[in-house]
Design a protein around this motif. Structure first.
Motif, PDB file in Angstrom:
ATOM      1  N   PHE A 130       0.844  -1.198   0.000  1.00  6.73           N
ATOM      2  CA  PHE A 130       0.000   0.000   0.000  1.00  6.73           C
ATOM      3  C   PHE A 130       0.876   1.243   0.000  1.00  6.73           C
ATOM      4  O   PHE A 130       0.625   2.213  -0.737  1.00  6.73           O
ATOM      5  N   GLY A 131       1.905   1.239   0.815  1.00  2.00           N
ATOM      6  CA  GLY A 131       2.837   2.367   0.849  1.00  2.00           C
ATOM      7  C   GLY A 131       3.569   2.538  -0.468  1.00  2.00           C
ATOM      8  O   GLY A 131       3.780   3.664  -0.932  1.00  2.00           O
ATOM      9  N   ASP A 132       3.963   1.436  -1.092  1.00  2.00           N
ATOM     10  CA  ASP A 132       4.652   1.518  -2.377  1.00  2.00           C
ATOM     11  C   ASP A 132       3.757   2.124  -3.451  1.00  2.00           C
ATOM     12  O   ASP A 132       4.195   2.961  -4.244  1.00  2.00           O
ATOM     13  N   ALA A 133       2.492   1.677  -3.512  1.00  2.00           N
ATOM     14  CA  ALA A 133       1.572   2.204  -4.519  1.00  2.00           C
ATOM     15  C   ALA A 133       1.368   3.703  -4.338  1.00  2.00           C
ATOM     16  O   ALA A 133       1.354   4.468  -5.311  1.00  2.00           O
ATOM     17  N   THR A 134       1.232   4.135  -3.095  1.00  2.00           N
ATOM     18  CA  THR A 134       1.055   5.563  -2.820  1.00  2.00           C
ATOM     19  C   THR A 134       2.298   6.353  -3.191  1.00  2.00           C
ATOM     20  O   THR A 134       2.217   7.443  -3.775  1.00  2.00           O
ATOM     21  N   ALA A 135       3.464   5.805  -2.879  1.00  2.00           N
ATOM     22  CA  ALA A 135       4.719   6.492  -3.181  1.00  2.00           C
ATOM     23  C   ALA A 135       4.961   6.582  -4.687  1.00  2.00           C
ATOM     24  O   ALA A 135       5.404   7.615  -5.192  1.00  2.00           O
ATOM     25  N   HIS A 136       4.670   5.510  -5.404  1.00  2.00           N
ATOM     26  CA  HIS A 136       4.906   5.522  -6.851  1.00  2.00           C
ATOM     27  C   HIS A 136       3.990   6.511  -7.560  1.00  2.00           C
ATOM     28  O   HIS A 136       4.361   7.071  -8.595  1.00  2.00           O
ATOM     29  N   ALA A 137       2.795   6.715  -7.017  1.00  2.00           N
ATOM     30  CA  ALA A 137       1.884   7.704  -7.611  1.00  2.00           C
ATOM     31  C   ALA A 137       2.448   9.110  -7.493  1.00  2.00           C
ATOM     32  O   ALA A 137       2.025  10.010  -8.238  1.00  2.00           O
ATOM     33  N   ALA A 138       3.385   9.313  -6.577  1.00  2.00           N
ATOM     34  CA  ALA A 138       3.971  10.642  -6.397  1.00  2.00           C
ATOM     35  C   ALA A 138       4.675  11.120  -7.658  1.00  2.00           C
ATOM     36  O   ALA A 138       4.726  12.327  -7.923  1.00  2.00           O
ATOM     37  N   ILE A 139       5.231  10.199  -8.453  1.00  2.00           N
ATOM     38  CA  ILE A 139       5.906  10.597  -9.687  1.00  2.00           C
ATOM     39  C   ILE A 139       4.910  11.222 -10.661  1.00  2.00           C
ATOM     40  O   ILE A 139       5.215  12.206 -11.354  1.00  2.00           O
ATOM     41  N   LEU A 140       3.707  10.654 -10.723  1.00  2.00           N
ATOM     42  CA  LEU A 140       2.666  11.256 -11.548  1.00  2.00           C
ATOM     43  C   LEU A 140       2.318  12.650 -11.036  1.00  2.00           C
ATOM     44  O   LEU A 140       2.096  13.583 -11.818  1.00  2.00           O
ATOM     45  N   GLY A 141       2.297  12.815  -9.721  1.00  2.00           N
ATOM     46  CA  GLY A 141       2.048  14.131  -9.126  1.00  2.00           C
ATOM     47  C   GLY A 141       3.118  15.132  -9.495  1.00  2.00           C
ATOM     48  O   GLY A 141       2.818  16.314  -9.743  1.00  2.00           O
ATOM     49  N   VAL A 142       4.371  14.686  -9.550  1.00  2.00           N
ATOM     50  CA  VAL A 142       5.466  15.572  -9.953  1.00  2.00           C
ATOM     51  C   VAL A 142       5.257  16.043 -11.388  1.00  2.00           C
ATOM     52  O   VAL A 142       5.395  17.233 -11.696  1.00  2.00           O
ATOM     53  N   ALA A 143       4.929  15.099 -12.286  1.00  2.00           N
ATOM     54  CA  ALA A 143       4.719  15.450 -13.691  1.00  2.00           C
ATOM     55  C   ALA A 143       3.557  16.430 -13.852  1.00  2.00           C
ATOM     56  O   ALA A 143       3.651  17.412 -14.601  1.00  2.00           O
ATOM     57  N   LEU A 144       2.455  16.166 -13.139  1.00  2.00           N
ATOM     58  CA  LEU A 144       1.299  17.061 -13.234  1.00  2.00           C
ATOM     59  C   LEU A 144       1.613  18.442 -12.669  1.00  2.00           C
ATOM     60  O   LEU A 144       1.192  19.467 -13.221  1.00  2.00           O
ATOM     61  N   ALA A 145       2.342  18.478 -11.561  1.00  2.00           N
ATOM     62  CA  ALA A 145       2.694  19.762 -10.953  1.00  2.00           C
ATOM     63  C   ALA A 145       3.564  20.595 -11.886  1.00  2.00           C
ATOM     64  O   ALA A 145       3.356  21.804 -12.048  1.00  2.00           O
ATOM     65  N   LEU A 146       4.547  19.952 -12.525  1.00  2.00           N
ATOM     66  CA  LEU A 146       5.407  20.685 -13.444  1.00  2.00           C
ATOM     67  C   LEU A 146       4.643  21.108 -14.698  1.00  2.00           C
ATOM     68  O   LEU A 146       4.859  22.200 -15.227  1.00  2.00           O
ATOM     69  N   GLY A 147       3.731  20.253 -15.163  1.00  2.00           N
ATOM     70  CA  GLY A 147       2.964  20.572 -16.349  1.00  2.00           C
ATOM     71  C   GLY A 147       2.009  21.734 -16.150  1.00  2.00           C
ATOM     72  O   GLY A 147       1.785  22.535 -17.073  1.00  2.00           O
ATOM     73  N   PHE A 148       1.442  21.842 -14.952  1.00  2.00           N
ATOM     74  CA  PHE A 148       0.472  22.911 -14.679  1.00  2.00           C
ATOM     75  C   PHE A 148       1.063  24.031 -13.822  1.00  2.00           C
ATOM     76  O   PHE A 148       0.328  24.869 -13.299  1.00  2.00           O
ATOM     77  N   ASP A 149       2.388  24.009 -13.655  1.00  2.00           N
ATOM     78  CA  ASP A 149       3.096  25.055 -12.913  1.00  2.00           C
ATOM     79  C   ASP A 149       2.557  25.191 -11.485  1.00  2.00           C
ATOM     80  O   ASP A 149       2.256  26.288 -11.011  1.00  2.00           O
ATOM     81  N   LEU A 150       2.460  24.052 -10.802  1.00  2.00           N
ATOM     82  CA  LEU A 150       2.015  24.020  -9.417  1.00  2.00           C
ATOM     83  C   LEU A 150       3.176  23.626  -8.509  1.00  2.00           C
ATOM     84  O   LEU A 150       4.246  23.218  -8.974  1.00  2.00           O
ATOM     85  N   SER A 151       2.945  23.731  -7.212  1.00  2.00           N
ATOM     86  CA  SER A 151       3.938  23.281  -6.247  1.00  2.00           C
ATOM     87  C   SER A 151       4.084  21.763  -6.335  1.00  2.00           C
ATOM     88  O   SER A 151       3.084  21.040  -6.368  1.00  2.00           O
ATOM     89  N   ILE A 152       5.327  21.294  -6.395  1.00  2.00           N
ATOM     90  CA  ILE A 152       5.562  19.851  -6.462  1.00  2.00           C
ATOM     91  C   ILE A 152       5.043  19.168  -5.200  1.00  2.00           C
ATOM     92  O   ILE A 152       4.496  18.056  -5.253  1.00  2.00           O
ATOM     93  N   PHE A 153       5.186  19.829  -4.057  1.00  2.00           N
ATOM     94  CA  PHE A 153       4.688  19.254  -2.804  1.00  2.00           C
ATOM     95  C   PHE A 153       3.177  19.051  -2.886  1.00  2.00           C
ATOM     96  O   PHE A 153       2.659  17.989  -2.513  1.00  2.00           O
ATOM     97  N   VAL A 154       2.451  20.056  -3.395  1.00  2.00           N
ATOM     98  CA  VAL A 154       1.000  19.953  -3.507  1.00  2.00           C
ATOM     99  C   VAL A 154       0.609  18.880  -4.514  1.00  2.00           C
ATOM    100  O   VAL A 154      -0.291  18.061  -4.266  1.00  2.00           O
ATOM    101  N   GLY A 155       1.278  18.851  -5.669  1.00  2.00           N
ATOM    102  CA  GLY A 155       0.971  17.842  -6.674  1.00  2.00           C
ATOM    103  C   GLY A 155       1.215  16.429  -6.165  1.00  2.00           C
ATOM    104  O   GLY A 155       0.407  15.516  -6.396  1.00  2.00           O
TER     105      GLY A 155
END
Length: 267
Positions: A35-60
């Protein structure tokens, strides 16, 4: 004189240890490593979305990790075979994040830093976000500790005491997402699971109560951060993996000492 970037790295590492270690105890008790691994791996998608929409990486990172954790919890509530499902989701989320990052134009993305951590480049502004996330995790743990512990021991017991297991699962999910957002810069998405599992597993060798295990896990995680950073600076090794190696070394040492103590008592 200690350089400012070293002090920032140490502060970031200790905050990640404070966030991940107590929460990791519940990950160990509930057998939620995947469960922890799945949540952590999703963070990479959050990084990509944050950079794509010019948001905070922490928030994404926080939003996508929380969304993945909620999705996994919903599947668990419907009786899905979670071992296979989590394996599919974890790797799919990681691959989707890497593919999404490849479509970014005009932005230079160092994926290695997000996969394995880059604690030595933590900026002062990032420390404030990490501090807020760490305080959030600790506040949730302190507020719901007894209820979370009761729901972990037995959901039937929790219901009889007026504790709703679904609510505690949601709180644990939120805390896990916060811990992932805090730890991403320290050890990276691929190694966050180790920071959640290894220190609590080490502390469990000697702990005689849940509270002592949580405190011991924090101590082990903090020691691993200090030792890993020291090893990284001494031998020029990657900081994030060095922290995990230090934690693993402490785990092996704890098992050895625990085994010797058991043999002596048996005699």
């Amino acid at each position: 004189m200690i350089d400012a970037f070293l002090l920032r790295a140490l502060a970031a590492g200790l905050m990640a240890a404070l966030a991940a270690a107590p929460l990791g105890c519940f990950v160990v008790w509930r057998r939620m490593a995947y469960f922890g691994d799945a949540t952590a791996h999703a963070a990479i998608l959050g990084v990509a979305l944050a950079l794509g929409f010019d948001l905070s990486i922490f928030v994404g990172t926080l939003v996508t990790a929380f969304a993945m954790a909620l999705f996994v919890s919903a599947l668990a509530g419907r009786g899905w075979a979670m071992d296979t499902t989590l394996g599919v989701l974890a790797h799919s989320a990681l691959a989707l994040g890497l593919v999404a990052a490849s479509f970014l134009t005009g932005t230079r993305v160092d994926l290695t830093a997000f996969l394995f951590g880059d604690i030595l480049t933590v900026r002062p502004s990032e420390l404030w976000g990490m501090a807020a996330g760490t305080l959030g995790v600790l506040a949730l743990m302190a507020w719901r500790w007894e209820a979370l512990l009761t729901a972990t021991i037995s959901e039937d017991l929790a219901l009889s005491l007026g504790v709703k297991p679904e609510r505690e699962r949601l709180i644990l999910t939120l805390a896990l997402a916060l811990a992932v957002a805090v730890s991403l810069k320290v050890v990276g998405a691929l190694l966050i699971g180790a920071l959640l599992v290894v220190p609590p597993a080490t502390a469990r060798v000697f702990a005689r109560s849940p509270e002592r295990m949580a405190v011991g896990a924090v101590f082990v995680a903090a020691l691993a951060v200090v030792a890993g950073l020291g090893a990284s600076l001494t031998w020029d090794t990657p900081a994030g993996p060095s922290i995990v190696v230090a934690a693993a070394t402490l785990f092996v040492a704890a098992l050895s000492v625990g085994s010797l103590s058991s043999d002596r008592r048996a005699r």
